[in-house]
Design a protein around this motif. Structure first.
Motif, PDB file in Angstrom:
ATOM      1  N   TRP A 123      45.783  32.702  30.882  1.00  0.00           N
ATOM      2  CA  TRP A 123      45.302  33.939  31.292  1.00  0.00           C
ATOM      3  C   TRP A 123      43.672  34.124  30.577  1.00  0.00           C
ATOM      4  CZ3 TRP A 123      46.866  37.671  34.323  1.00  0.00           C
ATOM      5  CH2 TRP A 123      46.033  39.234  34.300  1.00  0.00           C
ATOM      6  N   GLN A 174      42.804  35.457  36.610  1.00  0.00           N
ATOM      7  CA  GLN A 174      44.300  34.696  36.611  1.00  0.00           C
ATOM      8  C   GLN A 174      44.223  33.911  37.705  1.00  0.00           C
ATOM      9  OE1 GLN A 174      47.549  37.482  37.063  1.00  0.00           O
ATOM     10  NE2 GLN A 174      47.055  37.927  39.299  1.00  0.00           N
ATOM     11  N   GLN A 175      44.841  32.599  37.463  1.00  0.00           N
ATOM     12  CA  GLN A 175      44.911  31.470  38.496  1.00  0.00           C
ATOM     13  C   GLN A 175      45.890  32.049  39.684  1.00  0.00           C
ATOM     14  OE1 GLN A 175      46.286  27.904  37.218  1.00  0.00           O
ATOM     15  NE2 GLN A 175      44.948  26.642  38.645  1.00  0.00           N
ATOM     16  N   ALA A 176      45.265  31.790  40.958  1.00  0.00           N
ATOM     17  CA  ALA A 176      45.899  32.011  42.115  1.00  0.00           C
ATOM     18  C   ALA A 176      45.609  30.718  42.824  1.00  0.00           C
ATOM     19  CB  ALA A 176      45.553  32.979  42.848  1.00  0.00           C
ATOM     20  N   ASP A 221      41.918  37.551  41.006  1.00  0.00           N
ATOM     21  CA  ASP A 221      42.597  36.229  41.194  1.00  0.00           C
ATOM     22  C   ASP A 221      41.667  35.231  41.454  1.00  0.00           C
ATOM     23  OD1 ASP A 221      45.005  37.645  41.072  1.00  0.00           O
ATOM     24  OD2 ASP A 221      45.597  37.474  43.006  1.00  0.00           O
ATOM     25  N   CYS A 222      41.693  34.100  41.283  1.00  0.00           N
ATOM     26  CA  CYS A 222      40.845  32.851  41.637  1.00  0.00           C
ATOM     27  C   CYS A 222      41.587  31.539  41.307  1.00  0.00           C
ATOM     28  CB  CYS A 222      39.669  32.966  40.683  1.00  0.00           C
ATOM     29  SG  CYS A 222      40.026  33.053  39.088  1.00  0.00           S
ATOM     30  N   PHE A 281      44.479  31.174  46.479  1.00  0.00           N
ATOM     31  CA  PHE A 281      43.613  32.067  46.802  1.00  0.00           C
ATOM     32  C   PHE A 281      42.660  31.783  48.110  1.00  0.00           C
ATOM     33  CE2 PHE A 281      39.295  33.505  46.016  1.00  0.00           C
ATOM     34  CZ  PHE A 281      39.290  35.163  46.167  1.00  0.00           C
ATOM     35  N   PRO A 301      40.413  30.299  36.659  1.00  0.00           N
ATOM     36  CA  PRO A 301      40.013  31.446  35.773  1.00  0.00           C
ATOM     37  C   PRO A 301      38.639  30.935  34.640  1.00  0.00           C
ATOM     38  CG  PRO A 301      42.370  30.838  36.141  1.00  0.00           C
ATOM     39  CD  PRO A 301      41.805  29.915  36.626  1.00  0.00           C
TER      40      PRO A 301
END
Length: 119
Positions: free
Chosen positions: A37, A51-53, A12-13, A56, A16
């Protein structure tokens, strides 16, 4: 007999594509993106996915207040050379003072810890 086979390690980041670019610089490989993704296809190794978080929060090292969750061990032939290269790519040193050890700890640009380990 195994129940399952590891497909991919997912990080997660907040960005991405940027984080995939960092790891492509470290590990080589090609970046593939589909519907937000992002995959890094690593030749001869385990693929990584990102994957976009948006919310985060990177882990802390060492994790006294919370768990680091996991970290990647990246095997290199020369620690000093690899260190210069990952720092140039945007890594931050976390635990690198003891030069007698065969490993050093860094954070990737999103804050995930990883180790460079001498082979």
């Amino acid at each position: 007999m195994a129940l399952a086979k590891l497909g991919v390690v997912v990080l997660d980041c907040p960005d991405p594509h940027a984080l995939a670019g960092f790891y492509a610089g470290v590990l080589g490989g090609t970046i593939e993106e589909q519907d937000g993704w992002v995959d890094l296809k690593v030749p001869g190794g385990q693929d990584l996915a990102f994957q976009q978080a948006p919310a985060f929060v990177p882990p802390t090292w060492p994790g006294q207040e919370g768990s680091q969750q996991f970290h990647l061990d990246l095997v290199v032939e020369d620690l000093d050379t690899a260190e210069k290269e990952v720092l140039a790519l945007g890594a931050k040193p976390l635990d690198t003072d003891d030069r007698s050890r065969t490993w050093r700890v860094y954070a990737d640009p999103a804050g995930h810890p990883f180790c460079l380990c001498a082979c």
